[in-house]
Design an enzyme around this catalytic site. Sequence first.
Site, PDB file in Angstrom:
ATOM      1  N   CYS A  92       0.835  -1.209   0.000  1.00 43.39           N
ATOM      2  CA  CYS A  92       0.000   0.000   0.000  1.00 43.39           C
ATOM      3  C   CYS A  92       0.873   1.263   0.000  1.00 43.39           C
ATOM      4  O   CYS A  92       1.851   1.353   0.741  1.00 43.39           O
ATOM      5  CB  CYS A  92      -0.914  -0.009   1.220  1.00 43.39           C
ATOM      6  N   CYS A 119       0.316   4.915   6.979  1.00 39.31           N
ATOM      7  CA  CYS A 119      -0.331   4.700   8.285  1.00 39.31           C
ATOM      8  C   CYS A 119       0.655   3.978   9.209  1.00 39.31           C
ATOM      9  O   CYS A 119       1.061   2.846   8.926  1.00 39.31           O
ATOM     10  CB  CYS A 119      -1.610   3.887   8.104  1.00 39.31           C
ATOM     11  N   CYS A 153       0.301   0.277  10.312  1.00 42.49           N
ATOM     12  CA  CYS A 153      -0.147  -0.750   9.363  1.00 42.49           C
ATOM     13  C   CYS A 153       0.968  -1.596   8.743  1.00 42.49           C
ATOM     14  O   CYS A 153       1.875  -1.085   8.083  1.00 42.49           O
ATOM     15  CB  CYS A 153      -0.962  -0.110   8.256  1.00 42.49           C
ATOM     16  N   CYS A 176     -16.408  -9.206   5.715  1.00 43.54           N
ATOM     17  CA  CYS A 176     -15.800  -7.928   5.371  1.00 43.54           C
ATOM     18  C   CYS A 176     -14.583  -8.162   4.486  1.00 43.54           C
ATOM     19  O   CYS A 176     -13.692  -8.949   4.822  1.00 43.54           O
ATOM     20  CB  CYS A 176     -15.405  -7.200   6.655  1.00 43.54           C
ATOM     21  N   CYS A 207     -19.512  -6.423   3.720  1.00 41.39           N
ATOM     22  CA  CYS A 207     -18.915  -5.146   4.073  1.00 41.39           C
ATOM     23  C   CYS A 207     -17.599  -5.062   3.303  1.00 41.39           C
ATOM     24  O   CYS A 207     -17.003  -6.098   2.982  1.00 41.39           O
ATOM     25  CB  CYS A 207     -18.664  -5.141   5.578  1.00 41.39           C
ATOM     26  N   CYS A 250     -19.553   1.915   8.815  1.00 45.29           N
ATOM     27  CA  CYS A 250     -18.781   1.286   9.882  1.00 45.29           C
ATOM     28  C   CYS A 250     -17.514   2.121  10.020  1.00 45.29           C
ATOM     29  O   CYS A 250     -16.713   2.205   9.093  1.00 45.29           O
ATOM     30  CB  CYS A 250     -18.456  -0.155   9.487  1.00 45.29           C
ATOM     31  N   ARG A 272     -17.936  -2.872  17.944  1.00 47.28           N
ATOM     32  CA  ARG A 272     -17.182  -4.079  17.600  1.00 47.28           C
ATOM     33  C   ARG A 272     -15.872  -4.179  18.368  1.00 47.28           C
ATOM     34  O   ARG A 272     -15.018  -3.292  18.283  1.00 47.28           O
ATOM     35  CB  ARG A 272     -16.891  -4.066  16.097  1.00 47.28           C
TER      36      ARG A 272
END
Length: 324
Positions: free
Chosen positions: A51, A55, A58, A95, A127, A187, A259
């Site tokens: 990616c 972040c 991550c 998801c 999702c 979400c 969650r």
Amino acid sequence: MIKEWTKAEILEVYNTPLMELIYRAAETHKQNHTVGEVQVSSLLSIKTGGCPEDCAYCPQAARYHTEVKVHKLMDVAEVTEAANNAKNGGASRMCLGAAWREVRDNKDFDKVLDMVKTINSKGLEVCATLGMVTEEQAKKLAEAGLYAYNHNLDTSEENYNNIISTRNYDDRLNTLKNVRKAGLTVCSGGIIGMGESINDRVGMLYTLSLLRPQPESVPINALVAVAGTPMEDQPPVPIWDMIRMIATTRIILPKTSVRLSAGRQEMSLEGQALCFMAGANSIFAGEKLLTTPNPDFDQDKEMFKLFGLTPKKAFADKPKEELV
Ligand code: SAM
Ligand code: DTB
Ligand code: SF4
């Protein structure tokens, strides 16, 4: 009428003596939900690693050297098999996660739309969390049968640039707007344990509470500190912080599905029990989150038996006439 919370009020809730806080959250939970009913969602990384974003938490960011292996977008057949396994494991929602900065209008997106159609036809709520989306892209996802879109605020607006520099808070809020305009459910939540202050935790909940409609689902993740990321040396988040954060979320967002997300692998059963008591009513199940370990379906089945929990059925929140 939805109560309008100030940051000071949310902070006061967060700092309530623990037993009183749990008691209050449990009362709010009982007034708004079926006690003991927990939504089970399975998570699948359909495109892993590589990616372009930065972040700091991550493991999938290309610029950090982690053990995550890059994997191009999965085939629809593989995803179908994973959906069958998730359904057999007792999940009612699946998801799909992609390590993308944003969705592009290309063949890969068409493939994701096919995945959504296929999983939806199995009676599972679908999702997706694919990064930033435009209103048109969100509409295409909705037409394919997507039920929810996950896009986390992660932390407070003030702390955001300390964690991520390749996009800003407004980008996040803008995607959430596009998702809403397409009629999808939202979400959105965040992570604790990244070195943020209590005010940052409160600030994130404040921003979530201002959204209209408020998000249907709010994931609270405990940071999984992964070797190779800038957060690798963060100490584990105390379970008490997780319980406080869940209880505060439950009180501020009484109708939302809260969650208990990343970090369960490191939590004791007692700790998780207190999280459910404090208003958590949704989990990710299956041996892997996106790239890190999670309790498997059988372990969670045992836990459900022990606590007397029951898995929530798919589409239970949808008015009957909308069901096809
Ligand atoms: N790339 C898309 C995005 O960022 O929106 C979707 C996938 S991204 C991995 C989804 C969410 O996973 C992030 O917003 C973050 O809240 C959570 N996450 C990622 N790494 C994590 C970690 N190490 N610990 C806890 N949560 C994490
Ligand atoms: C969310 O809030 N947590 C999930 C889901 N949304 C996509 C992701 C957790 C990821 C944890 C780190 C990993 O497994 O890579
Ligand atoms: Fe990319 Fe999402 Fe990971 Fe950020 S959280 S690096 S956008 S996969």
